[in-house]
Design a protein around this motif. Structure first.
Motif, short mmCIF file in Angstrom:
data_model
loop_
_atom_site.label_atom_id
_atom_site.label_comp_id
_atom_site.label_asym_id
_atom_site.label_seq_id
_atom_site.Cartn_x
_atom_site.Cartn_y
_atom_site.Cartn_z
N ARG A 73 0.83 -1.21 0.00
CA ARG A 73 0.00 0.00 0.00
C ARG A 73 0.86 1.26 0.00
O ARG A 73 0.58 2.21 -0.75
CB ARG A 73 -0.93 -0.03 1.22
N VAL A 90 -3.57 -0.53 12.28
CA VAL A 90 -4.02 0.61 11.45
C VAL A 90 -4.24 0.19 10.00
O VAL A 90 -5.34 0.31 9.45
CB VAL A 90 -3.01 1.80 11.51
N CYS A 91 -3.20 -0.37 9.41
CA CYS A 91 -3.28 -0.73 7.98
C CYS A 91 -3.78 -2.17 7.89
O CYS A 91 -3.09 -3.07 7.41
CB CYS A 91 -1.90 -0.57 7.35
N CYS A 100 -6.94 4.79 7.41
CA CYS A 100 -5.99 5.76 6.85
C CYS A 100 -6.05 7.10 7.60
O CYS A 100 -5.03 7.79 7.74
CB CYS A 100 -6.25 5.98 5.36
N CYS A 122 -3.56 7.07 10.30
CA CYS A 122 -2.25 6.52 9.94
C CYS A 122 -1.15 7.59 10.00
O CYS A 122 -1.29 8.65 9.39
CB CYS A 122 -2.32 5.94 8.52
N ARG A 136 0.32 8.50 6.33
CA ARG A 136 -0.59 8.60 5.17
C ARG A 136 -0.08 9.59 4.13
O ARG A 136 -0.32 9.44 2.94
CB ARG A 136 -2.03 8.90 5.60
N CYS A 163 1.90 7.75 1.74
CA CYS A 163 1.31 6.50 1.24
C CYS A 163 0.74 6.70 -0.17
O CYS A 163 -0.20 7.46 -0.39
CB CYS A 163 0.21 6.03 2.18
N HIS A 217 -2.93 5.42 -0.62
CA HIS A 217 -3.89 6.37 -0.05
C HIS A 217 -4.14 7.51 -1.05
O HIS A 217 -5.30 7.89 -1.32
CB HIS A 217 -3.35 6.91 1.27
N ALA A 275 -6.10 1.86 -1.62
CA ALA A 275 -5.70 1.13 -0.40
C ALA A 275 -6.56 -0.11 -0.16
O ALA A 275 -6.05 -1.19 0.14
CB ALA A 275 -5.76 2.07 0.81
S1 SF4 Z 1 -2.47 5.49 4.66
FE1 SF4 Z 1 -1.55 3.79 3.55
S2 SF4 Z 1 -0.23 2.77 5.05
FE2 SF4 Z 1 -1.62 4.11 6.17
S3 SF4 Z 1 -3.35 2.83 6.72
FE3 SF4 Z 1 -3.89 3.80 4.78
S4 SF4 Z 1 -3.22 2.36 3.24
FE4 SF4 Z 1 -2.20 1.76 5.12
#
Ligand code: SF4
Length: 392
Positions: free
Chosen positions: A159, A203-204, A211, A214, A217, A220, A223, A228
């Motif tokens: 991700r 979290v992920c 997200c 996170c 993020r 990411c 995201h 995601a």
């Molecule tokens: S922002 Fe990216 S790393 Fe963070 S929880 Fe969402 S998908 Fe996962």
């Protein structure tokens, strides 16, 4: 003090800095207090990482405490017999983990004077130690920048990087390992390894990643791309093989007949009731259905089920004329392994000829009160408890 932010000449560098340091800081402040995080003892970390494979944290915690109470160090584990180790592992599943850990502990004593090697090659040479376990123990206990990539970490990195190829493909996996290795070079390995694991666990998460909560993020790519929830991609799974296990409850005047499974292979070294395993499609439905006993309603084996049970019975009581025996079903359970599904049916033979002798070279006879002292797979525990209720 926070590590210095690199020059913003490179957005990639800034992004990497963010992943490594923001995630590490987040972990320091927010991680769950778990028993194996209170120690730097490589043995305890190794035990926890072995138990945590394919198993939930909440399930592992009581086993972890009980195991370490019984086997507080490598020497204690090496000195015990395998049956005691399997008994302590009973219910946790994937028993080859326990057998390998036990064998590996013996090798640590023999080859390394009882000290867990901090050299990854030496540690990887131990039974049951794969790249993930080696990475976890080396990075967490010995602070070595060696990646520990399991399903959680594959998901998080797929991700973060928005990798749309299947993560179970070897080249994608290697790419992810190299990325993590690069991040570890800039990090405190014990912290960063656990930070990636923790992010994936809380979290992920596989479904509905949080997200909004996170810490990384902004770095990411999934995201940003809105992908995601669709990641990681995996190659389609093959359907599980379906097996029927026909087991026998043979009780003589001395006790219940039991047997130990071969040391290697599925549930190796665990105990079971005498059993015969068949491919599910080898049983043809009408003749397998059995028939209800005319008066009582208990299912009685017929067709291929009866023939398989008869083979099994002849193994237990060789040379005994058993042709008039009826097999009455007393319990039934299902059990799902990673690649295999078992439908286990337990039958009691009725009408055994007097004087039938158990083959003691292959089977053991155990009184009912002592059954609980043997290490059983969970499915047999349930079957035996069902049988005992029925056969009081
Ligand atoms: S922002 Fe990216 S790393 Fe963070 S929880 Fe969402 S998908 Fe996962």
């Amino acid at each position: 003090m926070n590590p210095p932010v690199p020059s913003m000449a490179s957005t990639d560098l800034a992004r990497e800095w963010s992943i490594v340091h923001i995630l590490s800081m987040w972990y320091r402040d927010h991680h769950r207090r778990l028993p194996w995080r209170e120690t730097r003892d490589p043995y305890r970390i190794w035990v926890s990482e072995t138990m945590l494979q394919q198993t939930r944290v909440e399930t592992v915690i009581p086993y972890y405490h009980a195991f370490l109470e019984r086997f507080p160090d490598v020497a204690a584990l090496a000195a015990s017999d395998e049956e005691a180790v399997l008994k302590c592992w009973q219910g946790l599943g994937y028993y080859s983990r326990a057998r390998n850990l036990h064998r590996a502990a013996r090798l640590v004593v023999e080859r390394h004077g009882g000290r867990i090697p901090d050299d990854p090659r030496a540690f990887l040479a131990l039974p049951g130690v794969g790249a993930y376990t080696a990475g976890a123990v080396m990075s967490i206990a010995f602070h070595r920048p060696i990646p520990a990539v399991d399903g959680n970490v594959l998901r998080v990195v797929a991700r973060l990087e928005n990798l749309c190829d299947p993560v179970d493909h070897p080249t994608v996996r290697r790419r992810i390992e190299r990325l993590v290795e690069g991040w570890l070079q800039q990090a405190e390995p014990a912290v960063f390894t656990q930070a990636l694991m923790e992010l994936g666990a809380v979290v992920c998460t596989p479904r509905s990643p949080r997200c909004g909560a996170c810490p990384v993020r902004s770095a990411c790519r999934a995201h940003r791309a809105g992908t995601a929830e669709d990641l990681p991609k995996r190659a389609p799974k093959r359907p599980r093989r379906q097996k029927v296990v026909l087991a026998l409850w043979c009780e003589t005047g001395e006790g219940v007949v039991v047997e130990q499974r071969p040391a290697d292979g599925l549930l190796g070294g665990m105990w079971q009731l005498p059993a015969h395993e068949l491919d599910a499609d080898a049983l043809d439905a009408p003749s397998d259905a059995g028939r209800d006993a005319e008066s009582g309603g208990a299912a009685e084996a017929a067709g291929p089920v009866r023939r398989a049970l008869m083979d099994c019975l002849q193994r237990v009581f060789p040379g005994t004329a058993c042709h008039a025996v009826r097999f009455v079903e007393v319990a039934r359970e299902r059990h799902v392994f990673t690649h295999l599904e078992w439908s286990v049916r337990l039958f009691r033979p009725e009408g055994m000829p007097a004087g039938a002798r158990v083959d003691r070279t292959r089977f053991r006879v155990v009184c009912r009160d002592e059954l609980g002292g043997l290490p059983w797979p969970r499915v047999y525990e349930k079957l035996i408890s069902g049988a005992l209720q029925m056969l009081i």
